[in-house]
Design a protein around this motif. Structure first.
Motif, short mmCIF file in Angstrom:
data_model
loop_
_atom_site.label_atom_id
_atom_site.label_comp_id
_atom_site.label_asym_id
_atom_site.label_seq_id
_atom_site.Cartn_x
_atom_site.Cartn_y
_atom_site.Cartn_z
N LEU A 31 -3.67 13.01 8.47
CA LEU A 31 -4.35 12.37 9.44
C LEU A 31 -4.37 13.43 10.65
CD1 LEU A 31 -1.76 12.84 12.75
CD2 LEU A 31 -0.46 10.86 10.76
N ILE A 32 -5.83 12.44 11.32
CA ILE A 32 -6.11 13.53 12.50
C ILE A 32 -6.03 13.27 13.74
CG2 ILE A 32 -8.26 15.02 13.37
CD1 ILE A 32 -9.29 14.05 10.49
N SER A 33 -5.38 13.78 14.92
CA SER A 33 -4.40 13.49 15.81
C SER A 33 -6.03 14.08 17.35
CB SER A 33 -3.62 13.23 16.22
OG SER A 33 -2.67 12.79 15.57
N LEU A 34 -6.79 13.17 18.14
CA LEU A 34 -7.03 13.80 19.03
C LEU A 34 -6.38 13.12 20.28
CD1 LEU A 34 -10.75 12.60 17.56
CD2 LEU A 34 -10.11 14.84 17.65
N CYS A 35 -6.35 13.77 21.20
CA CYS A 35 -5.22 13.85 22.86
C CYS A 35 -6.20 14.36 23.88
CB CYS A 35 -4.00 13.69 21.98
SG CYS A 35 -2.44 15.31 23.35
N CYS A 36 -5.45 13.34 25.08
CA CYS A 36 -5.58 13.76 25.67
C CYS A 36 -7.08 13.59 26.64
CB CYS A 36 -5.34 15.49 26.63
SG CYS A 36 -4.22 15.98 25.30
N GLY A 74 -12.53 2.17 8.59
CA GLY A 74 -13.49 2.36 10.00
C GLY A 74 -12.68 2.45 11.53
N THR A 75 -11.29 2.23 11.33
CA THR A 75 -11.05 2.66 12.58
C THR A 75 -9.86 2.94 12.96
OG1 THR A 75 -8.81 1.09 11.42
CG2 THR A 75 -10.44 -0.98 12.66
N GLY A 76 -9.82 3.97 14.11
CA GLY A 76 -8.43 4.39 14.83
C GLY A 76 -7.08 4.01 15.70
N PHE A 77 -6.17 4.56 15.53
CA PHE A 77 -5.19 3.61 16.63
C PHE A 77 -5.37 4.53 17.95
CE2 PHE A 77 -0.55 3.82 18.26
CZ PHE A 77 -0.68 2.68 18.56
N VAL A 85 -6.22 9.21 19.82
CA VAL A 85 -6.20 8.31 19.49
C VAL A 85 -5.75 8.86 17.40
CG1 VAL A 85 -9.19 8.54 18.24
CG2 VAL A 85 -8.27 7.28 17.75
N THR A 86 -5.84 8.04 17.01
CA THR A 86 -5.14 8.83 15.37
C THR A 86 -6.02 8.14 13.98
OG1 THR A 86 -2.61 9.28 16.15
CG2 THR A 86 -3.45 8.98 13.92
N LEU A 87 -6.29 9.42 13.39
CA LEU A 87 -7.24 8.76 12.16
C LEU A 87 -6.39 9.19 11.21
CD1 LEU A 87 -10.44 10.45 14.12
CD2 LEU A 87 -9.91 8.62 14.44
N TYR A 88 -6.04 8.55 10.28
CA TYR A 88 -5.55 8.80 8.69
C TYR A 88 -7.27 8.08 8.12
CZ TYR A 88 -1.22 7.96 10.78
OH TYR A 88 0.00 7.41 11.08
N LEU A 89 -6.34 8.85 6.71
CA LEU A 89 -7.55 8.92 5.44
C LEU A 89 -6.87 8.17 4.91
CD1 LEU A 89 -7.60 12.45 5.27
CD2 LEU A 89 -9.79 11.00 5.49
N CYS A 90 -7.89 6.62 4.95
CA CYS A 90 -7.28 4.90 4.18
C CYS A 90 -6.64 5.53 2.78
CB CYS A 90 -8.16 4.00 4.15
SG CYS A 90 -8.68 4.04 5.87
N VAL A 124 -9.03 18.20 25.74
CA VAL A 124 -8.92 17.53 24.45
C VAL A 124 -8.76 18.32 23.37
CG1 VAL A 124 -10.13 15.70 22.87
CG2 VAL A 124 -10.68 16.07 24.80
N LEU A 125 -7.30 17.55 22.72
CA LEU A 125 -6.42 18.73 21.87
C LEU A 125 -7.13 17.70 20.26
CD1 LEU A 125 -3.34 19.18 23.45
CD2 LEU A 125 -5.29 21.09 23.55
N ILE A 126 -6.79 18.80 19.28
CA ILE A 126 -7.40 18.32 17.88
C ILE A 126 -5.73 18.24 17.04
CG2 ILE A 126 -8.49 20.31 16.78
CD1 ILE A 126 -9.67 17.78 15.27
N GLN A 127 -5.20 17.72 15.90
CA GLN A 127 -4.39 17.89 15.16
C GLN A 127 -4.12 17.65 14.14
OE1 GLN A 127 -0.56 17.97 17.06
NE2 GLN A 127 0.67 17.60 14.96
N ALA A 128 -4.33 17.98 12.81
CA ALA A 128 -3.63 17.66 11.50
C ALA A 128 -2.63 17.53 11.37
CB ALA A 128 -5.38 18.30 10.73
N ASP A 129 -1.76 16.39 10.53
CA ASP A 129 -1.10 16.78 10.10
C ASP A 129 -0.78 15.72 8.80
OD1 ASP A 129 1.75 17.30 10.04
OD2 ASP A 129 2.00 16.89 11.45
#
Length: 171
Positions: A31-36, A74-77, A85-90, A124-129
């Motif tokens: 997943l990729i998270s973009l926050c703040c 094609g969605t994010g949470f 927003v959190t983006l998972y690889l489907c 804005v911060l990005i993180q992959a996990d």
């Protein structure tokens, strides 16, 4: 990272350009998270517009709001608490591997509503996990880092394209 509108209460198209130096797959729930995105408002499931810069024959990855694609492709949470927003690889479809290929410059766009009051830009911060490291607070594929905003002046508004820079129009 940039935004389309700096006016209070306006719909705002956020654009984030990502480029990984390693392949990210959906094997472990990557997943990729973009926050703040300070004080931004959105629905829990955000629609994404995903494109690439000079993709050639590289297949674009499918992004989802959850690891099982229950929110649709094609969605994010959107997380109201973190304003992120959190983006998972489907999951793979028809045995075709879904991945973000190393070196691919991916552009992800989504809409939020700007806050009602003026504010300076957000960091804005990005993180992959992935799911295999989520239990550990020190193990990440990519630790949280700040994204570089667009710092242009438009109509006398400094940093107008930086994320969540908001002004109240004056008459």
């Amino acid at each position: 990272i940039g935004q389309a509108s700096f006016f209070a209460k306006a719909q705002n198209l956020i654009s984030v350009t990502l480029k990984s130096n390693v392949d990210l797959t959906n094997t472990n729930g990557e997943l990729i998270s973009l926050c703040c995105f300070d004080n931004a408002v959105s629905t829990n499931i955000v629609q994404l517009d995903v494109s690439a810069v000079d993709a050639g024959t590289t297949v674009l990855p499918d992004l989802c709001s959850d690891v099982r694609a229950e929110g649709g492709r094609g969605t994010g949470f959107w997380n109201q608490v973190t304003s992120g927003v959190t983006l998972y690889l489907c999951p793979d479809v028809d045995a075709v591997e879904n991945k973000l290929t190393a070196g691919l410059q991916l552009v992800v766009r989504f809409s939020v509503t700007n806050p009602a009051a003026s504010q300076s830009l957000s960091v804005v911060l990005i993180q992959a996990d992935d799911a295999s490291t989520m239990a550990s607070t020190t193990s990440f594929l990519l630790p949280q880092v700040a994204l570089a905003p667009s710092l242009v002046t438009i109509l006398g508004v400094m940093n107008a394209m930086a994320p969540m820079r908001v002004v109240l129009p004056e008459m």
